[in-house]
Motif scaffolding. Structure first.
Motif, PDB file in Angstrom:
ATOM      1  N   SER A  45      -5.792   9.527  -0.087  1.00  0.00           N
ATOM      2  CA  SER A  45      -4.550   9.717   0.660  1.00  0.00           C
ATOM      3  C   SER A  45      -4.749  10.756   1.770  1.00  0.00           C
ATOM      4  O   SER A  45      -5.279  11.837   1.536  1.00  0.00           O
ATOM      5  CB  SER A  45      -3.447  10.172  -0.299  1.00  0.00           C
ATOM      6  N   THR A  46      -4.319  10.410   2.980  1.00  0.00           N
ATOM      7  CA  THR A  46      -4.497  11.316   4.120  1.00  0.00           C
ATOM      8  C   THR A  46      -3.705  12.596   3.964  1.00  0.00           C
ATOM      9  O   THR A  46      -4.189  13.696   4.238  1.00  0.00           O
ATOM     10  CB  THR A  46      -4.078  10.600   5.419  1.00  0.00           C
TER      11      THR A  46
ATOM     12  N   ILE B  59       0.843  -1.197   0.000  1.00  0.00           N
ATOM     13  CA  ILE B  59       0.000   0.000   0.000  1.00  0.00           C
ATOM     14  C   ILE B  59       0.880   1.251   0.000  1.00  0.00           C
ATOM     15  O   ILE B  59       1.834   1.357   0.777  1.00  0.00           O
ATOM     16  CB  ILE B  59      -0.932   0.007   1.219  1.00  0.00           C
ATOM     17  N   SER B  60       0.532   2.197  -0.858  1.00  0.00           N
ATOM     18  CA  SER B  60       1.252   3.465  -0.927  1.00  0.00           C
ATOM     19  C   SER B  60       0.331   4.507  -1.546  1.00  0.00           C
ATOM     20  O   SER B  60      -0.779   4.190  -2.000  1.00  0.00           O
ATOM     21  CB  SER B  60       2.534   3.313  -1.760  1.00  0.00           C
ATOM     22  N   ASP B  61       0.779   5.740  -1.556  1.00  0.00           N
ATOM     23  CA  ASP B  61       0.025   6.793  -2.243  1.00  0.00           C
ATOM     24  C   ASP B  61       0.239   6.647  -3.745  1.00  0.00           C
ATOM     25  O   ASP B  61       1.384   6.534  -4.212  1.00  0.00           O
ATOM     26  CB  ASP B  61       0.500   8.179  -1.796  1.00  0.00           C
TER      27      ASP B  61
ATOM     28  N   ARG C 153      -4.860   5.710  -1.476  1.00  0.00           N
ATOM     29  CA  ARG C 153      -4.026   4.737  -0.789  1.00  0.00           C
ATOM     30  C   ARG C 153      -4.373   3.351  -1.297  1.00  0.00           C
ATOM     31  O   ARG C 153      -5.461   2.827  -1.045  1.00  0.00           O
ATOM     32  CB  ARG C 153      -4.265   4.804   0.715  1.00  0.00           C
ATOM     33  N   SER C 154      -3.431   2.745  -2.045  1.00  0.00           N
ATOM     34  CA  SER C 154      -3.688   1.426  -2.605  1.00  0.00           C
ATOM     35  C   SER C 154      -2.371   0.829  -3.089  1.00  0.00           C
ATOM     36  O   SER C 154      -1.305   1.463  -2.994  1.00  0.00           O
ATOM     37  CB  SER C 154      -4.705   1.519  -3.753  1.00  0.00           C
TER      38      SER C 154
END
Length: 473
Positions: A468-469, A320-322, A357-358
């Motif tokens: 994404s936060t 998981i990443s931006d 975020r995935s």
């Protein structure tokens, strides 16, 4: 006439009341906290204490002790009535209780000052208690008619017993003249009142304990029914999984057997043509192209099976990443632009600045399978891919104006080898594994997936992905 000592019987009633309260508190109160045991325990305790105050009043303190004892007896009746209200799931009339108690105290004190005879006070306390027992018996009877429980029937019998006892006390005063010269040594109905009160007090305690047993029985029965239902659902799920695996194996065997059979036919035709030199170079190239197409189909199917098995085995671990939606769109568009042009499909990707975020690779796989489905089932039509921002999430939506999906088939499309319009299992219409892979990938990534479709109009798949936060902030 039979001689009975009122003091002894009253003292016995007080002891039975206190013993009943202690039994309810010690045994009934430690097992289940949702029972109305508190009210009945308080009722029995107040009745016993009230009788003891009346019996053992100190010299010179007759009026306050007898008045206080009778008020406690009245409060015991109100506590029993409150317990009946709890059983019947009715609100407790606290205001009515307060008015009745204050009225009794004022009336009892006034009666003692104006009419020194004990008859008036007996009638007053009996009339004050009687309506609450009558109302309690009525609502308990309604509960019994609804649930047919033994404890409710026993409580109703206890209330009815008190109604009869109070009626006997009132009737005794009405038909006799000053039959109570002294409270401690007396014969007649007043003694029978305390004698007959003993079974009603005992019935109250037994009913509360029986109620606890019945609640335990209901709880165990509910647990058994819940476990039975869970086992039934598990059995149905196992049977469905077995049927799904059977369909899976049958469809896989059919597709592979079909491909191998086509290869053998092409190889036989090519071999025979080469032997008798009836095929030229162009025919040979055509045979090789067809063989290559069959092998490509087999490779695609084996790759899909391998991916599905890896997902089921839990081997795939998402990273998981931006990731920018626009980058995902560009990758998928480059992958399917040529096949869309070949199918005469107008493939469009709407520009987006969203960051989610995935896992980029797995998200590309999900979106690619959805686009491939849209191209396959909307030849000559349009496939539009875009996204819509929501609070904390982004919806990636894939629209097509293809054949659509019937509403009753919505749950089936995510199963392996489920193809609604391909009973002959033509590979040009897909393998029937794409949506099954999408469902498992979405579950692995914790992304929601939904579908809206109208037969003859088109279909829209939506993938719900957390935004994404850092970008949101």
């Amino acid at each position: 006439m039979l001689k009975l000592d009122v003091g002894t019987l009253a003292f016995s009633s007080a002891l039975v009341s206190l013993a009943t309260a202690a039994t309810i508190l010690v045994i009934g109160g430690t097992r289940r906290r949702d029972l109305p045991w508190r009210y009945f325990a308080v009722s029995a305790a107040l009745y016993g204490i009230g009788l003891l105050l009346i019996i053992f009043h100190p010299p010179g303190w007759l009026v306050p002790f007898v008045t206080g004892g009778n008020i406690l007896v009245m409060l015991s009746t109100l506590a029993a009535h409150a317990g009946a209200c709890v059983i019947a799931r009715r609100s407790i009339p606290v205001m009515v209780y307060g008015i009745a108690t204050l009225g009794l105290a004022a009336g009892y004190w006034t009666a003692y000052r104006i009419y020194p005879s004990i008859d008036s006070r007996i009638v007053l306390i009996s009339l004050a208690r009687l309506p609450f027992f009558v109302h309690g018996a009525i609502i308990l009877h309604g509960c019994w008619r609804e649930h047919r429980s033994r404890s409710t029937a026993l409580l109703e019998a206890s209330f009815i017993g008190w109604i009869g006892l109070l009626a006997v006390r009132i009737g005794d005063v009405a038909i006799r003249k000053s039959h109570i010269p002294h409270f401690v040594s007396l014969d007649g109905f007043q003694a029978f009142y305390f004698l007959l009160a003993l079974p009603s007090l005992a019935a109250l305690g037994i009913a509360v304990l029986l109620m606890d047993v019945e609640r335990e029985e209901d709880f165990l029965l509910a647990r058994i029914n819940s476990m039975t239902e869970a086992l039934r659902r598990a059995k149905e799920a196992a049977e469905e999984a077995l049927a799904s695996k059977s369909r899976f194996l049958a469809a896989t065997g059919h597709d592979l057997r079909q491909a191998v059979h086509a290869l053998r036919l092409l190889l036989a035709a090519m071999t025979s043509g080469t032997a008798d030199r009836s095929h030229d170079q162009k025919d040979a190239e055509l045979f090789l192209q067809e063989m290559d197409g069959v092998i490509s189909g087999m490779t695609e199917q084996l790759n899909a099976l391998l991916e599905l098995s890896r997902l089921e085995a839990g081997v795939v671990v998402p990273a998981i990443s931006d990731c920018a939606i626009q980058t995902i769109f560009q990758r998928v568009e480059g992958q399917f632009r040529r096949s869309a042009t070949a199918a005469d499909v107008d493939l469009r990707f709407m520009a987006s600045s969203c960051v989610v975020r995935s896992d980029p690779a797995l998200l590309c796989r999900i979106l690619g399978n959805l686009v491939a489905n849209g191209i396959r089932f909307a030849p000559g039509g349009r496939v539009i891919v875009g996204c819509r921002r929501q609070t904390g999430h982004v919806l990636i939506q894939v629209h097509d104006d293809g054949i659509g999906i019937p509403g009753e088939k919505m749950d089936e499309i995510f199963e392996e080898y489920r193809q609604l319009d391909n009973p002959a299992r033509q590979q040009v219409k897909g393998l029937g594994l794409g949506l099954a892979i999408i469902k498992r990938l979405a579950g692995l990534l914790d992304h929601g997936i939904s579908v809206i479709s109208t037969p003859g109009v088109g279909t829209m798949f939506s993938v719900r992905i957390p935004i994404s936060t850092d970008v949101a902030n």
